[in-house]
Design a protein around this motif. Structure first.
Motif, mmCIF file in Angstrom:
data_model
loop_
_atom_site.group_PDB
_atom_site.id
_atom_site.type_symbol
_atom_site.label_atom_id
_atom_site.label_comp_id
_atom_site.label_asym_id
_atom_site.label_seq_id
_atom_site.Cartn_x
_atom_site.Cartn_y
_atom_site.Cartn_z
ATOM 1 N N ALA A 162 -103.313 -19.686 10.549
ATOM 2 C CA ALA A 162 -102.941 -18.388 11.121
ATOM 3 C C ALA A 162 -102.638 -18.511 12.603
ATOM 4 N N ARG A 163 -103.348 -19.409 13.297
ATOM 5 C CA ARG A 163 -103.141 -19.612 14.734
ATOM 6 C C ARG A 163 -102.258 -20.829 15.028
ATOM 7 N N LEU A 164 -101.752 -21.484 13.951
ATOM 8 C CA LEU A 164 -100.918 -22.689 14.075
ATOM 9 C C LEU A 164 -101.675 -23.785 14.816
ATOM 10 N N GLU A 165 -102.917 -24.014 14.386
ATOM 11 C CA GLU A 165 -103.784 -25.015 14.991
ATOM 12 C C GLU A 165 -104.296 -25.976 13.924
ATOM 13 N N GLN A 195 -98.088 -27.498 12.629
ATOM 14 C CA GLN A 195 -97.098 -27.995 13.591
ATOM 15 C C GLN A 195 -95.671 -27.730 13.123
ATOM 16 N N VAL A 196 -95.416 -27.897 11.817
ATOM 17 C CA VAL A 196 -94.071 -27.622 11.302
ATOM 18 C C VAL A 196 -93.742 -26.138 11.463
ATOM 19 N N ARG A 197 -94.685 -25.262 11.164
ATOM 20 C CA ARG A 197 -94.431 -23.821 11.305
ATOM 21 C C ARG A 197 -94.228 -23.431 12.764
ATOM 22 N N ALA A 198 -94.923 -24.106 13.665
ATOM 23 C CA ALA A 198 -94.772 -23.785 15.091
ATOM 24 C C ALA A 198 -93.386 -24.151 15.609
ATOM 25 N N MET A 199 -92.677 -25.067 14.946
ATOM 26 C CA MET A 199 -91.333 -25.465 15.382
ATOM 27 C C MET A 199 -90.268 -24.447 15.003
ATOM 28 N N GLN A 296 -95.694 -39.809 12.278
ATOM 29 C CA GLN A 296 -94.421 -40.040 11.599
ATOM 30 C C GLN A 296 -93.871 -38.763 10.990
ATOM 31 N N LEU A 297 -94.728 -38.018 10.307
ATOM 32 C CA LEU A 297 -94.274 -36.813 9.623
ATOM 33 C C LEU A 297 -93.827 -35.735 10.607
ATOM 34 N N VAL A 298 -94.562 -35.566 11.686
ATOM 35 C CA VAL A 298 -94.187 -34.560 12.686
ATOM 36 C C VAL A 298 -92.858 -34.915 13.337
ATOM 37 N N SER A 299 -92.660 -36.194 13.642
ATOM 38 C CA SER A 299 -91.407 -36.632 14.250
ATOM 39 C C SER A 299 -90.228 -36.379 13.315
ATOM 40 N N ALA A 300 -90.393 -36.701 12.026
ATOM 41 C CA ALA A 300 -89.318 -36.469 11.056
ATOM 42 C C ALA A 300 -89.044 -34.979 10.884
ATOM 43 N N ALA A 490 -91.866 -21.617 5.941
ATOM 44 C CA ALA A 490 -93.317 -21.781 5.864
ATOM 45 C C ALA A 490 -93.727 -22.996 5.051
ATOM 46 N N TYR A 491 -92.766 -23.666 4.399
ATOM 47 C CA TYR A 491 -93.074 -24.897 3.675
ATOM 48 C C TYR A 491 -93.344 -26.028 4.662
ATOM 49 N N ALA A 492 -94.122 -27.008 4.205
ATOM 50 C CA ALA A 492 -94.293 -28.218 5.003
ATOM 51 C C ALA A 492 -93.059 -29.109 4.917
ATOM 52 N N TYR A 493 -92.274 -28.963 3.836
ATOM 53 C CA TYR A 493 -91.017 -29.699 3.738
ATOM 54 C C TYR A 493 -90.018 -29.063 4.701
ATOM 55 N N ALA A 494 -89.576 -29.835 5.680
ATOM 56 C CA ALA A 494 -88.714 -29.271 6.727
ATOM 57 C C ALA A 494 -87.229 -29.515 6.479
#
Length: 506
Positions: A162-165, A195-199, A296-300, A490-494
């Protein structure tokens, strides 16, 4: 998510090989309806009341009047005690009041149970209040310690999202390397989703949530208990201004020690699956391997989000230039497809149409669901061509021949459907793949990928516009995990690609 049963790829987490379910004769919906709730709800709200202090008024005694006698000169070096006594009493009382006030302030500044001798150390800040709750919908009786840990685990994870933490979960896990690894993986999974949602270009913080847990099975072995449960949620994302997005059918399996500590955990949800898949291929394990996985995942994901942002800028610069040039004989009934999607997505328990095959246990039901939606929108089955040039479902038996029997792999497979869209010509579906995402309309198909694989298909149900009336987000419906009014971002798949459906040729 779905792949054809011929290859049996399990990227939904449900890797149990079972005999495919045949369509039932009844047209009634298949629902996993929860039973009545048996476990009591517990409130985590505690009220703290600070004791109220009253200021004491000190009355000074009046000085005694000396007897009437002739004045005498005071003796050298001797003071009159009667004139100093009131001041001494007042000073003593003031010291007592100041001392009491200091001790009380120091005690109230310390955390509960802390030693007052450590008052000089800095106290930890109070945790942020929860914006939602966790309820047990149904299921068998659980030990109270296990139920308490489950409630706390889900509330902490959702509050972090909820807080993107990133959540803090280590006190809920038992000792030992395996339990600590499970803890680090769970923390990294929620952190990655946050982190993906915060982007994303929309505000995906939550203003509220309700988590429902349905216990499916419990088993004891020695001093451990394993609990399998289904998770559903109703979430209010900030950018939707109070509207609810729902998902259900998320499978969890926890193993607990006798005192309620988590020893192991598996969860079939996109972010959790992705983190574990990539971690399994790392050269190092433990905390170092998990940090490498997350990096790796955050960078991708950042590269994928930037690519979508570039597509939006291209669309805004020339909306008309993003339209398809293809023509078709018959138009697609988008509203009929969306209506079907809304009918066959569950809110708290998964819903499936028994007239079709069900592939939740064979890689996922996602593309099977989107194919049903397109068929409901008027797209006819295509029996012409060979293998991926066909798109049909007459029964669950695989069939690549040009006949109205069996099932083509393109009906239920994510990659296979994408291939059919690109290869089909003449009769059947007319659609365009890989167009500008922000040209999507209700009834179109989105496909999600990550780590070099395309894993999931969903149906667009609504376009969300910004204040200037331009598309900024899309709401979708899906199966495997049933989701409705769920934000695309909202998916983790970006990584997302569009299949824009136009209609069909006679």
């Amino acid at each position: 998510m779905a792949n054809s049963p011929e290859s049996w790829k399990y990227h939904s987490g449900a890797g149990r090989q079972r005999t495919p379910r045949q369509p039932a004769q009844s047209a009634q919906p298949v629902r996993r309806a929860p039973a009545k709730r048996t476990a009591p709800r517990r409130s985590s709200l505690e009220a703290r009341y600070a004791p109220q202090t009253q200021s004491r008024q000190v009355r000074r005694p009046a000085p005694r009047q000396p007897a009437q006698r002739p004045p005498q000169a005071p003796r050298p070096g001797r003071r009159r005690r009667s004139s100093l006594l009131p001041w001494a009493l007042a000073a003593l009382v003031s010291c007592l009041i100041l001392g009491f006030t200091y001790v009380w302030s120091a005690r109230t500044a310390l955390p509960a149970g802390a030693d007052a001798s450590g008052a000089a150390s800095q106290a930890e800040p109070a945790p942020a209040s929860s914006v939602g709750e966790c309820v047990f919908r149904s299921g068998g009786e659980l030990p109270q310690a296990v139920q308490d840990t489950l409630t706390e685990w889900f509330v902490r994870c959702y509050n972090a999202s909820a807080r993107l933490e990133a959540p803090k979960l280590d006190d809920l896990y038992g000792p030992g390397a395996a339990a600590q690894e499970a803890c680090l993986l769970d923390e990294a999974s929620v952190d990655f989703i946050s982190q993906v949602r915060a982007m994303q270009p929309v505000d995906l913080t939550m203003t509220g949530f309700t988590i429902g847990l349905t216990v499916e099975e419990t088993s004891w072995e020695d001093e451990t208990i394993t609990v399998s449960l289904q998770e559903d949620d109703q979430i209010q994302f900030a950018f939707l201004n109070g509207r609810t997005s729902s998902s259900c059918g998320i499978e969890n399996t926890f193993t607990f020690s006798a005192d309620g500590k988590i020893l192991a955990h598996e969860k079939t949800e996109d972010g959790f699956n992705l983190v574990r898949d990539v971690y399994s291929r790392q050269s190092s394990s433990g905390e170092a391997g998990i940090k490498s996985t997350l990096s790796q995942l955050v960078s991708a994901a950042k590269a994928d989000v930037d690519k979508l942002a570039s597509q939006r800028q291209q669309y805004l610069a020339d909306p008309e230039g993003q339209s398809s040039l293809q023509a078709c004989d018959m138009a697609y009934d988008r509203q009929a497809a969306v209506d079907y999607a809304r009918q066959w997505v569950g809110l708290t328990a998964m819903t499936r149409n028994p007239q079709w095959g069900i592939y939740d246990d064979y890689g996922g039901n996602c593309n099977n669901f989107t194919s049903q939606c397109l068929y409901a929108g008027g797209i006819p089955m295509d029996i012409y061509g060979y293998d991926t040039q066909q798109w049909k479902w007459y029964s669950d038996v695989p069939n690549s021949y040009s006949e109205a029997r069996g099932r083509s792999s393109s009906w239920s497979g994510v990659d296979e459907f994408y291939t059919y869209v690109n290869e089909n010509s003449g009769y059947g579906l007319v659609a365009e793949a890989d167009g500008n995402l922000y040209a999507a309309q209700p009834g179109d198909v989105l496909q999600y990928g990550a780590d070099g694989e395309w894993k999931h298909s969903v149906l667009v149900t609504e376009v969300v516009n910004d204040a200037s009336g331009q598309p900024v987000e899309f709401l979708i419906a899906s199966n495997t995990t049933d989701r409705i009014d769920w934000p695309m971002s909202a998916y983790a798949y970006a990584d997302v690609r569009l299949i824009h459906v136009l209609g069909y040729n006679n």
